[in-house]
Design an enzyme around this catalytic site. Structure first.
Site, short mmCIF file in Angstrom:
data_model
loop_
_atom_site.label_atom_id
_atom_site.label_comp_id
_atom_site.label_asym_id
_atom_site.label_seq_id
_atom_site.Cartn_x
_atom_site.Cartn_y
_atom_site.Cartn_z
N CYS A 65 0.85 -1.19 0.00
CA CYS A 65 0.00 0.00 0.00
C CYS A 65 0.88 1.25 0.00
O CYS A 65 1.82 1.36 0.80
CB CYS A 65 -0.89 -0.02 1.23
SG CYS A 65 -1.93 1.45 1.40
N CYS A 68 0.36 3.07 3.69
CA CYS A 68 0.82 2.51 4.98
C CYS A 68 1.85 1.39 4.84
O CYS A 68 2.29 0.85 5.85
CB CYS A 68 -0.37 2.02 5.79
SG CYS A 68 -1.18 0.57 5.08
N CYS A 114 -7.32 -0.94 1.11
CA CYS A 114 -6.36 -1.49 2.06
C CYS A 114 -7.10 -1.66 3.38
O CYS A 114 -7.72 -0.72 3.88
CB CYS A 114 -5.16 -0.54 2.22
SG CYS A 114 -4.02 -1.05 3.53
N CYS A 117 -5.47 0.78 6.29
CA CYS A 117 -5.60 2.24 6.35
C CYS A 117 -6.77 2.80 5.54
O CYS A 117 -6.93 4.01 5.45
CB CYS A 117 -4.30 2.91 5.90
SG CYS A 117 -3.99 2.79 4.13
N CYS A 137 -8.40 -5.32 -9.94
CA CYS A 137 -7.99 -4.26 -10.88
C CYS A 137 -7.56 -3.06 -10.03
O CYS A 137 -8.40 -2.38 -9.44
CB CYS A 137 -9.19 -3.95 -11.76
SG CYS A 137 -8.84 -2.94 -13.17
#
Length: 153
Positions: A65, A68, A114, A117, A137
């Site tokens: 991510c 984070c 995510c 976060c 995607c």
């Protein structure tokens, strides 16, 4: 292995518990991210198809991510979907991703975020390759590739 049935279950009945949580104010996110990363991850934007740096990259490693640094996907499950966005068949762990029903743009889709976060990543669809049949995607701006970290959870 997650299937479309699992995805729908999470989107309707609640998501898996993340390993940890990262929460910041909008101002803190703006300070940490580029304007484009902020627009996509925090404001649920998208990048133009085939414009993302990670779309045509198939280097080995983990896709983390952008916000984070939580591992989301690894290169072993990335595939060329010809959709214009990096595509994956499974998350790196079952609780890495959060699933939400998305009814924007006049259609019903499943948004993926995510789970650590709440960064917007993209969407998941039931038209991917076997055995899962899933196609995550994902916007390139939502991830960063940690090269050489494949399967190093």
């Amino acid at each position: 292995m997650l299937t479309w049935k699992n995805i729908i279950h999470y989107a309707v009945d609640g998501n898996p518990t993340p390993a940890k949580r990262v929460e910041k104010t909008e101002a803190e996110w703006k300070e940490l991210l580029t304007p484009e990363q902020f627009r996509i991850t925090r404001l649920k934007g998208t990048e133009r198809p085939f414009s993302g740096e990670l779309c045509s990259s198939y280097d080995e490693g983990k896709y983390n991510c952008t916000c984070c640094n939580t591992p989301l996907f690894d290169s072993t499950i990335k595939f060329n979907s010809s959709s214009g966005w990096p595509s994956f068949t499974q998350p790196i762990t079952e609780n890495a991703i959060q699933y939400n029903r998305d009814i924007t743009l006049g259609m019903v889709r499943v948004e993926v975020l995510c789970n650590t976060c709440d960064a917007h990543l993209g969407h998941v669809f039931p038209d991917g390759p076997e055995p899962s049949g899933l196609r995550y995607c994902i916007n390139s701006e939502s991830m960063q590739l940690e090269k050489g970290a494949e399967n190093d959870q």
